[in-house]
Design an enzyme around this catalytic site. Structure first.
Site, PDB file in Angstrom:
ATOM      1  N   HIS A 221       0.730   4.686   8.424  1.00 61.73           N
ATOM      2  CA  HIS A 221       1.387   3.652   8.842  1.00 61.73           C
ATOM      3  C   HIS A 221       2.679   3.325   8.318  1.00 61.73           C
ATOM      4  CE1 HIS A 221       1.042   1.072   4.993  1.00 61.73           C
ATOM      5  NE2 HIS A 221       1.812   0.484   5.650  1.00 61.73           N
TER       6      HIS A 221
ATOM      7  N   SER B 223       0.936  -1.284  -0.056  1.00 54.14           N
ATOM      8  CA  SER B 223      -0.015  -0.022   0.179  1.00 54.14           C
ATOM      9  C   SER B 223       0.846   1.324  -0.066  1.00 54.14           C
ATOM     10  CB  SER B 223      -1.095  -0.048   1.106  1.00 54.14           C
ATOM     11  OG  SER B 223      -0.388  -0.315   2.419  1.00 54.14           O
ATOM     12  N   GLU B 224       2.140   1.104   0.610  1.00 58.21           N
ATOM     13  CA  GLU B 224       3.066   2.363   0.569  1.00 58.21           C
ATOM     14  C   GLU B 224       4.336   1.866   0.807  1.00 58.21           C
ATOM     15  OE1 GLU B 224      -0.536   4.636   2.094  1.00 58.21           O
ATOM     16  OE2 GLU B 224       0.573   2.826   2.952  1.00 58.21           O
ATOM     17  N   THR B 225       5.337   2.516  -0.136  1.00 57.93           N
ATOM     18  CA  THR B 225       6.872   2.161   0.210  1.00 57.93           C
ATOM     19  C   THR B 225       7.449   3.555   0.403  1.00 57.93           C
ATOM     20  OG1 THR B 225       6.648   0.623  -1.651  1.00 57.93           O
ATOM     21  CG2 THR B 225       8.822   1.472  -1.358  1.00 57.93           C
TER      22      THR B 225
END
Length: 283
Positions: free
Chosen positions: A76, A46-48
């Site tokens: 997060h 979902s995120e990097t």
């Protein structure tokens, strides 16, 4: 071709393979934004997060990418990054520069000195009524029941829209029409239920490349404000938010907002994270 080390941490959990994973590149110097976006699409979390030298008042600077776009702030992945950086950062506090300003973290360590919990002071959100609430309720199949609170959008980097449901069973049974949700740009649909200090959350955001999210730290802060503004939680009281249960990746977030309905003073979000993988990317 470059060689970049990265770490995967499961965030808002102390159990491996639960919570919400994020990839962290502790030294992303030399990577252009276009390549960062390609890497985020390749890893498809979902995120990097890409960690860079600071430019202002922080210890580090970060850039955050979903598989489809860059975010000025997210919860997060920054909290996971704080725990990862705690391996080489001896201080109790960490300041992280984001496109929404510098975010302060307090790090909690175990008896072996490993960072296991982080608490962040998030950017203060701004909010307004969501002007496409009817379309959103249609996508969620909630036209008949509506929302328990006004449908509003909170902007603290991502744009979170909150829809309240009358009980956890109704929340768990949601089956959103992702095709309709995908027509709503630059927003995440957050559906919640609960009472007192115990709340459950589900987040859907095709616009950010995430069908459903297991833990949304930026939404945790915003919902603490939302609930306090409408008198469901006292200002200054910590609440516990569980997310990801329906996905089999249970997450636990703690959040609180201080201030008044007219003036928010601070938004804090806390939780655990655990490193589950390390790797090398050749790009």
């Amino acid at each position: 071709m470059g060689r970049y080390e990265y770490v995967v941490a499961d965030v808002f959990t102390d159990v491996p393979l639960a919570g919400n994973p994020t990839a962290v590149f502790p030294d992303a110097s030399g990577l252009p934004a276009e390549r960062m976006q390609q890497i985020a699409r390749e890893l498809h979390l979902s995120e990097t997060v890409f960690v860079l030298p600071p430019e202002n008042d922080g210890d580090v600077r970060v850039r955050i990418f979903t598989p489809v776009n860059e975010l000025p702030f997210a919860g997060h992945p920054t909290l996971g990054t704080a725990v990862v950086l705690g391996e080489s950062h001896d201080a109790k506090e960490l300041r992280m520069e984001t496109a929404k300003g510098t975010v302060a973290f307090e790090l909690e360590r175990d008896d072996d000195g490993r960072t296991v919990v982080a608490e962040m002071w998030q950017p203060l959100p701004v909010w307004e009524p969501y002007d496409r609430a009817d379309e959103l309720l249609t996508a969620l199949d909630l036209v008949d029941t509506g929302s328990t609170l006004p449908v509003e959008v909170y902007d603290n980097g991502p744009r979170h829209v909150f829809v309240g449901l009358d009980g956890v069973p109704a929340l768990s049974s949601l089956e959103p029409d992702q095709r309709v949700l995908a027509r709503l740009p630059d927003m995440a649909a957050n559906c919640f239920a609960g009472s007192g200090t115990q709340w459950r959350l589900r987040m859907f955001s095709p616009a950010y490349g995430v069908v459903e999210d297991a833990a949304t730290g930026s939404a945790a802060g915003a919902i603490a404000v939302h609930l306090a503004r409408y008198g469901l939680v006292p200002f200054g009281e910590w609440i516990e938010i569980r997310q990801g249960v329906e996905m089999g990746r249970s997450s636990t977030m703690r959040a609180r907002a201080t201030g008044t309905p007219e003036r928010i003073e601070s938004v804090q979000v806390a939780g655990a994270a655990v490193v589950v993988a390390r790797g090398t990317l050749f790009a």
